[in-house]
Design an enzyme around this catalytic site. Structure first.
Site, PDB file in Angstrom:
ATOM      1  N   GLY A  18       3.145  -0.595  -3.501  1.00  0.00           N
ATOM      2  CA  GLY A  18       4.219  -1.104  -3.055  1.00  0.00           C
ATOM      3  C   GLY A  18       3.630  -2.855  -3.870  1.00  0.00           C
ATOM      4  N   ASN A  19       4.380  -3.214  -3.472  1.00  0.00           N
ATOM      5  CA  ASN A  19       3.945  -5.487  -3.840  1.00  0.00           C
ATOM      6  C   ASN A  19       4.039  -6.947  -3.160  1.00  0.00           C
ATOM      7  OD1 ASN A  19       6.799  -6.473  -4.278  1.00  0.00           O
ATOM      8  ND2 ASN A  19       7.288  -4.889  -5.360  1.00  0.00           N
TER       9      ASN A  19
END
Ligand code: CTP
Length: 210
Positions: A18-19
Site C-alpha cells: 500500500g502507500n
C-alpha cells in the site's frame, strides 16, 4: 468523478502493498464539487477517514484493478474527472491463497504493472469531458508534471511537491501548482486541503466552465 486514497495490492490473505495516501485531498475535492451543485461519484480506496455518503455516490474499492473498473464505469457519464488517488503502479502477480510462512532467508515477490486509470480515461475522453490528474514528484517537478499531462492526455495536472514542508501525503495542508496544456501555470501557497480543493475547483471553472 473523483478518485481518492491509496490502493492495497494483496500479497496473501493478511498482507498487502500500500502507500501513505490519506485520501484527504480527493475527499475535500468531492465535497467542494458537491457543495457547488455537482453530482459527484467518489471512488475511494481504503482510508481511515469515515466519509458520509449522503449527497454523493460513494464507491469503495480496495485494489487498483477495482478502482480501474469503478472509475471507467463512472467516466461514461462524467463531465469532469479528477484523479487524486495514489494508485499502486505495480501489484503482485500471484496472490498466495494461504499466509506465506517464514521459511526462506530471502523472499521475492514478482510485481506486474497495474492499469493506468488516468491514461485510460485520457485515451477515451470525449469532447467536452475535462480530465485532471495529480503528480507527486521529488525531482524535475515541472518537467515531470508536464510530461505526465501530455502522456496521459489530461487537460490539467496538479503538482504537489514532496520538497515543500506541509505538502502531500498525510498532511492536512498542501501546496500545489496547476499546469494546463497551453503552458499556463497557476501557483498557490501552502493552504488547508479544503482551501486547496476550492482553488482547484475555481481554476477548473474559470478555464472550462465560465
Ligand atoms: N494514476 C492512475 N492509475 C494508475 C497510476 C496513476 O490513475 N495506475 C493517476 C493518479 O491518480 C494521478 C496520476 O496518475 O492522477 C499520477 O501519476 P503517477 O503514478 O505519478 O505517474 P506515472 O505515469 O506512474 O509516472 P511515475 O513514473 O512518476 O510513477
Amino acid at each position: 468523478l473523483v478518485t481518492a486514497g491509496p490502493t492495497y495490492e494483496p500479497i496473501d490473505p493478511v498482507r498487502f502493498i500500500g502507500n501513505h495516501s490519506s485520501g484527504k485531498m480527493g475527499i475535500a475535492l468531492a465535497r467542494e464539487l458537491q457543495q457547488r451543485g455537482a453530482d459527484v461519484t467518489l471512488v475511494l480506496g481504503p482510508v481511515r477517514q469515515e466519509v458520509n455518503p449522503e449527497g454523493l455516490t460513494l464507491k469503495k474499492v480496495t485494489t487498483a484493478a477495482e478502482m480501474y473498473e469503478a472509475a471507467l464505469a463512472a467516466f461514461e457519464e462524467a463531465d469532469l474527472a479528477i484523479m487524486a488517488a495514489a494508485v499502486a503502479d505495480y501489484s503482485p502477480l500471484q496472490k498466495a491463497t494461504e499466509k506465506i510462512k517464514k521459511k526462506e532467508e530471502n523472499l521475492a515477490i514478482e510485481l506486474g504493472k497495474t492499469k493506468d486509470i488516468l491514461k485510460s480515461l485520457g485515451g477515451q475522453k470525449r469532447t467536452g469531458q475535462v480530465l485532471v490528474g495529480f503528480a507527486l514528484e521529488t525531482n524535475n517537478e515541472k518537467e515531470n508534471a508536464l510530461d505526465k499531462l501530455a502522456r496521459k492526455n489530461a487537460d490539467l495536472i496538479v503538482l504537489n511537491s514532496m520538497n515543500d514542508p506541509g505538502a502531500g501525503f498525510g498532511h492536512d495542508t498542501n501546496k500545489i501548482t496547476i499546469f494546463d496544456k497551453s503552458g499556463q501555470e497557476f501557483a498557490f501557497g501552502t493552504r488547508h486541503k479544503n482551501e486547496v480543493a476550492k482553488d482547484i475547483v475555481d481554476t477548473i471553472i474559470r478555464l472550462y466552465y465560465a
